[in-house]
Enzyme design. Structure first.
Site, mmCIF file in Angstrom:
data_model
loop_
_atom_site.group_PDB
_atom_site.id
_atom_site.type_symbol
_atom_site.label_atom_id
_atom_site.label_comp_id
_atom_site.label_asym_id
_atom_site.label_seq_id
_atom_site.Cartn_x
_atom_site.Cartn_y
_atom_site.Cartn_z
ATOM 1 N N LYS A 102 0.845 -1.185 0.000
ATOM 2 C CA LYS A 102 0.000 0.000 0.000
ATOM 3 C C LYS A 102 0.886 1.241 0.000
ATOM 4 C CE LYS A 102 -3.431 0.456 2.747
ATOM 5 N NZ LYS A 102 -4.106 1.212 1.670
ATOM 6 N N GLU A 111 -2.729 4.772 7.469
ATOM 7 C CA GLU A 111 -3.532 3.597 7.080
ATOM 8 C C GLU A 111 -3.156 2.386 7.934
ATOM 9 O OE1 GLU A 111 -4.385 4.649 2.392
ATOM 10 O OE2 GLU A 111 -2.593 3.534 2.893
HETATM 11 C C1 5RP Z 1 -2.939 5.100 -0.396
HETATM 12 C C2 5RP Z 1 -3.203 3.662 -0.645
HETATM 13 C C3 5RP Z 1 -4.357 3.335 -1.524
HETATM 14 O O1 5RP Z 1 -5.277 2.595 -0.808
HETATM 15 C C4 5RP Z 1 -3.846 2.566 -2.701
HETATM 16 O O2 5RP Z 1 -2.879 3.372 -3.371
HETATM 17 C C5 5RP Z 1 -4.960 2.194 -3.674
HETATM 18 O O3 5RP Z 1 -5.504 3.316 -4.283
HETATM 19 P P1 5RP Z 1 -6.580 3.209 -5.456
HETATM 20 O O4 5RP Z 1 -7.806 2.606 -4.863
HETATM 21 O O5 5RP Z 1 -6.768 4.638 -5.909
HETATM 22 O O6 5RP Z 1 -5.971 2.356 -6.537
HETATM 23 O O7 5RP Z 1 -2.551 2.774 -0.150
HETATM 24 O O8 5RP Z 1 -1.816 5.286 0.438
#
Ligand code: 5RP
Length: 236
Positions: A102, A111
């Site tokens: 992530k 997160e």
């Molecule tokens: C942000 C994250 C997001 O959850 C991850 O990048 C996925 O994003 P998306 O749903 O726009 O593809 O970890 O830090």
């Protein structure tokens, strides 16, 4: 076959709608970041209006905070609610054991804190995020680092066999600065045969605040596909 962009958005939305079915009255929910979770936040807002669902949200980023405000979802904090009922979040890569990479949105530290404070972590994503082994397609691991330590951390990552890149801002000159005032180093280690060991090694480097490796944290993953949504539960 439908054009990719159209089915991907629909797949993300369908996965998010499935996740929101887990939300019950009086839940305190961690609100993840990214474009897929945005659909979940929208649906939580819809349910509060449609059904009178009572929830509180803990946003993991400025983006999640603004989405929650827009959807009129009441906000709370980890000070008031150190234990959350559920977190819904997105992911950049998901392996067969439901380990995750992530942080492409730069919100990985909050997160991970919010996910760890939650009784359950549900991940929502489209099919493109599924991989056999984390690190496929040269996907880097986002790592949040205290700016003072950026150069020595990059040096250590190179010594460990990784290729570090300081993430540059798209909207201004200079590096991306996280909601915590830190920088992000995207480190490519190739295929991650042992993500647990790598996580431990990275976390032992002074200056690294957090990594985007989420090992054995996701309980349920909803994967949106062109025609249906797959539910996968982590074996415990
Ligand atoms: C942000 C994250 C997001 O959850 C991850 O990048 C996925 O994003 P998306 O749903 O726009 O593809 O970890 O830090």
């Amino acid at each position: 076959m439908k054009p990719k962009k159209v089915w991907v958005e629909k797949a993300k939305k369908n996965a998010a709608l499935e996740a929101v079915k887990h939300v019950k009255d009086d839940f305190v929910i961690g609100l993840g970041s990214g474009s897929t979770v945005a659909y979940a936040i929208e649906e939580i807002g819809n349910r509060t209006k449609r059904e009178g669902l009572r929830v509180l949200g803990v946003p993991t980023s400025y983006q999640a905070f603004m989405s929650a405000v827009e959807r009129e979802i009441p906000i709370t904090t980890l000070e008031e609610h150190p234990v959350l009922d559920l977190t819904i979040d997105g992911a950049d890569q998901i392996d067969e054991e439901l380990n995750l990479i992530k942080g492409m949105g730069g919100a990985l530290t909050r997160e991970k804190i919010v996910a760890n404070a939650s009784k359950e972590l549900i991940i929502v994503a489209d099919e493109n995020k599924k991989v056999k082994v984390l690190g496929e397609n040269n996907h880097p691991i986002p790592i949040e680092v205290i700016p003072f330590a950026a150069k020595p951390v990059m040096h250590k990552i190179k010594e460990m066999g990784g290729t570090p890149v300081l993430r540059e801002s798209g909207g201004k000159v200079g590096p991306v600065i996280t909601d915590n005032g830190n920088v992000i180093i995207d480190a490519n280690f190739g295929l991650l045969q042992n993500p647990t060991e790598l996580e431990l090694k990275l976390k032992s480097i002074p200056g690294i605040v957090e990594t985007g490796l989420f090992i054995k944290m996701a309980d349920v993953v909803y994967i949106g596909k062109p025609d249906y949504t797959e539910k996968i539960e982590r074996k415990k």
